[in-house]
Design an enzyme around this catalytic site. Structure first.
Site, PDB file in Angstrom:
ATOM      1  N   GLY A 107       5.172  42.184  44.093  1.00 48.61           N
ATOM      2  CA  GLY A 107       4.892  41.165  43.094  1.00 48.61           C
ATOM      3  C   GLY A 107       3.451  40.915  42.703  1.00 48.61           C
ATOM      4  N   ASP A 162      12.202  47.201  40.408  1.00 50.98           N
ATOM      5  CA  ASP A 162      12.800  45.960  39.916  1.00 50.98           C
ATOM      6  C   ASP A 162      13.638  45.420  41.064  1.00 50.98           C
ATOM      7  OD1 ASP A 162      14.367  43.943  38.838  1.00 50.98           O
ATOM      8  OD2 ASP A 162      14.812  45.022  36.982  1.00 50.98           O
ATOM      9  N   TYR A 188       7.973  26.892  47.125  1.00 52.42           N
ATOM     10  CA  TYR A 188       7.306  25.710  46.577  1.00 52.42           C
ATOM     11  C   TYR A 188       8.139  24.491  46.961  1.00 52.42           C
ATOM     12  CZ  TYR A 188       5.118  22.499  43.247  1.00 52.42           C
ATOM     13  OH  TYR A 188       4.480  21.428  42.681  1.00 52.42           O
ATOM     14  N   TYR A 210       9.934  22.048  36.812  1.00 55.99           N
ATOM     15  CA  TYR A 210      10.156  23.268  37.584  1.00 55.99           C
ATOM     16  C   TYR A 210      11.579  23.790  37.416  1.00 55.99           C
ATOM     17  CZ  TYR A 210       8.625  26.519  41.222  1.00 55.99           C
ATOM     18  OH  TYR A 210       8.243  27.650  41.920  1.00 55.99           O
ATOM     19  N   LYS A 255      14.182  28.572  44.558  1.00 52.85           N
ATOM     20  CA  LYS A 255      13.400  28.452  45.784  1.00 52.85           C
ATOM     21  C   LYS A 255      14.251  27.889  46.930  1.00 52.85           C
ATOM     22  CE  LYS A 255       9.413  29.952  44.223  1.00 52.85           C
ATOM     23  NZ  LYS A 255       8.902  31.282  44.638  1.00 52.85           N
ATOM     24  N   THR A 293      -1.795  30.647  38.653  1.00 53.57           N
ATOM     25  CA  THR A 293      -1.465  32.056  38.506  1.00 53.57           C
ATOM     26  C   THR A 293      -0.847  32.231  37.118  1.00 53.57           C
ATOM     27  OG1 THR A 293       0.778  31.794  39.365  1.00 53.57           O
ATOM     28  CG2 THR A 293      -0.968  32.242  40.980  1.00 53.57           C
TER      29      THR A 293
END
Length: 293
Positions: A19, A71, A154, A164, A171, A202
């Site tokens: 990633g 992928d 997160y 989010y 997550k 990011t």
């Protein structure tokens, strides 16, 4: 990145980071720090990310690390990646999952109106891919006994963060996968954990609507302030090293203390000022909330 002390924590170890994209990404920083701590590194991402990102530069910074196209939402891609990895490097000692995306967030689709095809894609890319990486690493005997597997999470996995959206669900799934794999990997001394990182600037994070507000809020609520991508990478080194041989199935907060705070004095003062300024309260939408009294 300024030159810092390195301790040889990963000397003699090999690993792969899935990633990394560019200098802002946490995966990039983890790969770079792992190399500087003595590890032999491989890098992986999807073809478009490799084409438009800076992975070739990262490869050169990491001793011409091999770049593997993968992928992580496709079984055959993951299987082929671990086969190729094993041919190039042999079994590795650590695997890092730094993958996440949501088309619903990109398109700013409200949570109550999610496009379900995109939702399933979010869960697959951001959550189920973690299971896939672990499963195919085991199937292809591509990870050594005593290894370490890590994914980035997160706090929205456990608490609601409005913008989010479906990434919070992904997550939650990611962290559950780590717990479910924990005892299954323990027979080989392999540990598996997730890091719950502060809001971090990011490419992926910055695409979340209102991200800058989330970042500023986190900064105000964290006694030590938000943790940077570089600081996350430094913490990650301990979890990939032999110093944490008995740490597994944990979701570890790396957020400057944010996750343990109720409120800070600056936030209390700020809320007090807003509550007593009608114009400001209306401007920030506070008048839309009607708590029970």
């Amino acid at each position: 990145m300024p030159e810092k002390a390195h301790y040889g924590l990963l000397k003699g170890k090999k690993g792969i980071v899935f990633g990394p994209l560019d200098e802002s990404s946490i995966g990039w920083q983890i790969a770079l720090h792992a190399y500087r701590e003595g590890a032999e590194i491989a890098l992986s991402n999807v073809a478009t990310a490799i084409r438009f990102g800076n992975l070739q530069e990262l490869s050169e910074l990491c001793g011409n690390a091999p770049i593997l196209v993968c992928d992580a939402s496709r079984n055959e891609d993951v299987e082929n990646t671990f086969r190729e990895l094993k041919e190039k490097m042999g079994p590795v000692d650590f695997i890092v999952h730094s993958i996440g995306m949501s088309q619903n967030i990109r398109k700013q689709v409200p949570y109550e109106e999610l496009n379900y095809e995109w939702f399933m894609r979010t869960l697959d890319v951001s959550g189920i891919s973690f299971h896939r990486l672990v499963a195919y690493a085991l199937k292809n005997e591509a990870i050594n006994d005593g290894g370490s597997i890590l994914a980035l999470s997160y706090i929205a996995s456990q608490r609601n963060y409005w913008t989010y959206s479906d990434m919070g669900d992904a997550k939650s799934l990611l962290e559950s996968i780590a717990r479910s794999f924990g005892p299954r990997l323990a027979t080989r001394g392999i540990r598996i954990n997730t890091i719950s990182q502060s809001p971090t600037y990011t490419k992926a994070g910055s695409g979340i609507p209102g991200f800058e507000k989330m970042y500023d809020y986190g900064e105000l609520m964290s006694p030590l302030g938000n943790a940077s991508a570089e600081e996350c990478a430094e913490y990650t080194m301990t979890l990939l090293s032999d110093l944490t041989r008995k740490v597994t199935m944990q979701n570890l907060f790396h957020d400057g203390g944010y996750s343990s705070m109720g409120a800070t004095i600056p936030m209390i003062k700020l809320a007090h000022e807003v509550l007593h300024d009608k114009e400001l309260a209306e401007r920030v939408g506070l008048d839309e909330r009607h708590p029970s009294r």
